[in-house]
Design a protein around this motif. Structure first.
Motif, short mmCIF file in Angstrom:
data_model
loop_
_atom_site.label_atom_id
_atom_site.label_comp_id
_atom_site.label_asym_id
_atom_site.label_seq_id
_atom_site.Cartn_x
_atom_site.Cartn_y
_atom_site.Cartn_z
N LEU A 134 0.80 -1.22 0.00
CA LEU A 134 0.00 0.00 0.00
C LEU A 134 0.84 1.27 0.00
O LEU A 134 0.30 2.38 -0.01
CB LEU A 134 -0.93 0.02 1.22
CG LEU A 134 -2.04 -1.04 1.26
CD1 LEU A 134 -2.76 -1.02 2.60
CD2 LEU A 134 -3.03 -0.81 0.13
N GLY A 135 2.16 1.14 0.02
CA GLY A 135 3.02 2.29 0.19
C GLY A 135 3.10 3.21 -1.03
O GLY A 135 2.63 2.89 -2.12
N LEU A 136 3.71 4.37 -0.81
CA LEU A 136 3.92 5.35 -1.86
C LEU A 136 4.75 4.75 -2.99
O LEU A 136 5.69 3.99 -2.74
CB LEU A 136 4.65 6.56 -1.27
CG LEU A 136 4.61 7.86 -2.08
CD1 LEU A 136 3.25 8.54 -1.94
CD2 LEU A 136 5.72 8.80 -1.63
N SER A 137 4.42 5.09 -4.22
CA SER A 137 5.20 4.59 -5.35
C SER A 137 6.37 5.52 -5.64
O SER A 137 6.40 6.68 -5.20
CB SER A 137 4.32 4.48 -6.60
OG SER A 137 4.09 5.75 -7.18
N SER A 138 7.33 5.02 -6.42
CA SER A 138 8.50 5.84 -6.77
C SER A 138 8.09 7.05 -7.59
O SER A 138 8.69 8.13 -7.46
CB SER A 138 9.53 4.99 -7.52
OG SER A 138 8.98 4.47 -8.72
N ARG A 139 7.09 6.91 -8.45
CA ARG A 139 6.63 8.06 -9.22
C ARG A 139 6.00 9.11 -8.32
O ARG A 139 6.20 10.32 -8.51
CB ARG A 139 5.65 7.61 -10.31
CG ARG A 139 6.33 6.95 -11.50
CD ARG A 139 5.34 6.58 -12.60
NE ARG A 139 6.08 6.05 -13.76
CZ ARG A 139 6.49 4.79 -13.86
NH1 ARG A 139 6.22 3.93 -12.88
NH2 ARG A 139 7.15 4.40 -14.94
N ALA A 142 8.82 10.90 -6.67
CA ALA A 142 9.48 11.82 -7.59
C ALA A 142 8.68 13.11 -7.74
O ALA A 142 9.25 14.21 -7.82
CB ALA A 142 9.68 11.14 -8.95
N ILE A 143 7.37 12.99 -7.76
CA ILE A 143 6.51 14.18 -7.85
C ILE A 143 6.61 15.01 -6.57
O ILE A 143 6.74 16.24 -6.62
CB ILE A 143 5.06 13.76 -8.14
CG1 ILE A 143 4.95 13.18 -9.56
CG2 ILE A 143 4.10 14.93 -7.95
CD1 ILE A 143 3.64 12.46 -9.84
N ALA A 144 6.58 14.35 -5.41
CA ALA A 144 6.69 15.07 -4.14
C ALA A 144 8.03 15.79 -4.01
O ALA A 144 8.11 16.87 -3.41
CB ALA A 144 6.49 14.10 -2.98
N LEU A 145 9.07 15.21 -4.58
CA LEU A 145 10.40 15.81 -4.54
C LEU A 145 10.59 16.90 -5.60
O LEU A 145 11.62 17.58 -5.62
CB LEU A 145 11.47 14.73 -4.76
CG LEU A 145 11.69 13.74 -3.62
CD1 LEU A 145 12.48 12.54 -4.11
CD2 LEU A 145 12.41 14.42 -2.45
#
Length: 498
Positions: A134-139, A142-145
């Motif tokens: 259920l965790g955050l995806s890498s994409r 990348a958007i959050a960063l």
């Protein structure tokens, strides 16, 4: 620089340790090119771990995710980001249930809801992350960063609609009966959550040798899970009467033995007792198998053959229209963490050729299985063609999936040498358009090798996900590895594929 073409330039040598597979910032596999690299990875050797440029997303924190959360990791704590507050809250509740004296909290990082857990809760936080998907995806990280632009919600919703229609066409159902999730295990989480509305507080019963997280999720996150490797339907019937499980879970086929239960027989026994059947068709795929008359819920990792690229995580749950509980299950599937806009767009693009690509993967795997069976160095080949229960579920003109496993004569020393010499990309995952090989038991059951051996899964087993390489060129790589093992010499010049 162009991304590395893993069909012609596989990541197989020691210098490739840690290379992302594929050559993408969102790769879900990583090169472990030598047997000793696999052992070093399992032993948490710092030199090996430091060399990894990525990691399978459920097994740890992807580099982009680690970059996002590291500044908020206080001494003795770990931070686990989730795409929704509901998912983060579920992780927090799990930690509080498993370690009531521990201290965990929800925090926000760049607009992302995260679980921060102390040392006592961190093992439980990691288990929830791994088992549920259920965790955050890498994409999303990348958007959050600020490294990637967020797509519009309209584009994301359109992509999810196309994916559901694509899956609906494969299975022959209405698209409204399909839900999308951020990983295959998140799909299982949704299915198990729905089952709880029918049969609350009960353990599940898994039949056949399990993929580790399919068994661990009900055991760790829900209300327990029992494993049965039955020799007959009578044994299944007796266990159903004794356990009265929330659901029966089957894999179509199992990983890595590539066998199926008698699904029609199991389904009849379970449904007559009011017990739903959950099936995982990740390896067999809905393109090849029709499990709908017998399974009430089908979950799948779309990360694998459906996407085919190895650079997007996703999963699905399908409610069988032939299930006696179809309406109630459809309403009960939660939307704790939907498939994100960015991942949906990537998955929609990747899966456009799925109806052409999967049959070719299947045909290549079948040919390799037949050639391995005929090779004098090979002790045993495991492939679904040898399983009557799998074949009974096959659609007309279908294939057997892209996966096979094999054992070599001479035991583990031979397997180590052949693995090291094989000029194929080496790492976890399956279903990619490039071939992947791994010593599966070492990766999945390193701390329980004796138990796996007792279940018929030897420590020296090699699992191959067959890709789209030219079959003759791929076979040449295997023949060369067998020849190298026999002579004790290592090939000096890499083979190439045109």
């Amino acid at each position: 620089m162009s991304p590395r073409n893993l069909l012609s330039d596989p990541a197989w040598q020691g210098s490739d340790l840690g290379h992302p597979l594929p050559d993408s910032p969102h790769a879900v596999s990583v090169a472990l090119p030598r047997w000793r690299d696999v052992i070093a990875y399992e032993e948490k050797d710092p030199a090996c771990r430091d060399a990894l440029k990525t990691i399978y997303p459920r097994f740890g924190l992807h580099p982009l995710i680690r970059e996002l959360v590291q500044p908020s990791e206080l001494a003795g704590t770990t931070v686990w980001p989730y795409p929704t507050e509901a998912a983060a809250q579920a992780a927090l509740t799990h930690c509080q249930r498993k370690a009531p004296e521990s201290r965990s909290e929800l925090i926000a990082i760049a607009g992302v809801c995260c679980l921060r857990s102390d040392a006592a809760a961190s093992p439980h936080a990691k288990a929830f992350w791994q088992h549920t998907g259920l965790g955050l995806s890498s994409r999303q990280a990348a958007i959050a960063l600020g490294k990637e632009a967020a797509p519009s919600s309209t584009s994301g919703e359109a992509a999810r609609g196309v994916i559901r229609e694509r899956l609906a066409g494969i299975h022959g159902v209405d698209a409204q009966q399909i839900s999308l999730h951020p990983a295959g295990m998140a799909g299982l989480h949704a299915a198990l959550s729905a089952i709880q509305t029918l049969r609350p507080g009960r353990p599940t019963l898994q039949l056949g040798f399990p993929y580790v997280d399919v068994l661990k999720q009900p055991q760790v996150v829900f209300h327990g899970g029992e494993l049965l490797q039955p020799q007959s339907l009578a044994e299944v019937e007796a266990t159903l009467d004794q356990l009265q499980p929330a659901a029966v879970i089957v894999e179509l086929p199992s990983n890595p033995l590539l066998r199926c239960m008698d699904l029609p027989g199991v389904s009849a026994l379970a449904r007559s007792r009011g017990i739903p059947v959950i099936a995982d068709d990740t390896i067999g795929t809905g393109i090849n198998l029709n499990a709908l008359p017998y399974a009430d819920l089908i979950f799948s990792s779309l990360t694998k053959s459906f996407a085919g690229r190895g650079d997007v995580m996703a999963g699905s749950v399908l409610m069988s229209p032939q299930s006696p509980w179809a309406d109630s299950l459809l309403k009960a599937v939660p939307d704790v963490t939907p498939l994100s806009d960015a991942d949906a767009i990537a998955l929609e693009i990747a899966s456009r050729d799925v109806l052409q690509r999967v049959p070719q993967l299947d045909a290549n795997a079948l040919l390799l299985a037949e050639r391995l069976e005929a090779h004098p160095a090979v002790e045993r080949v495991l492939h679904p063609k040898s399983c009557p229960n799998f074949c009974a579920l096959m659609r007309s003109g279908a294939g057997h999936g892209c996966l096979l496993s094999f054992e070599l004569k001479g035991g583990q020393d031979h397997s180590k040498r052949v693995y090291d010499a094989l000029q194929i990309s080496k790492g976890p995952s399956l279903g990619t358009d490039f071939s992947l090989v791994c010593p599966y038991t070492q990766l999945a059951h390193y701390d329980e090798l004796s138990w796996a051996e007792q279940c018929g899964v030897p420590a020296d087993l090699l699992r191959v996900s067959v890709g789209l390489e030219d079959p003759e060129a791929l076979w040449m790589r295997f023949e060369q590895a067998f020849a190298d093992e026999e002579t004790g010499e290592t090939l000096k010049k890499p083979l190439t594929t045109g």
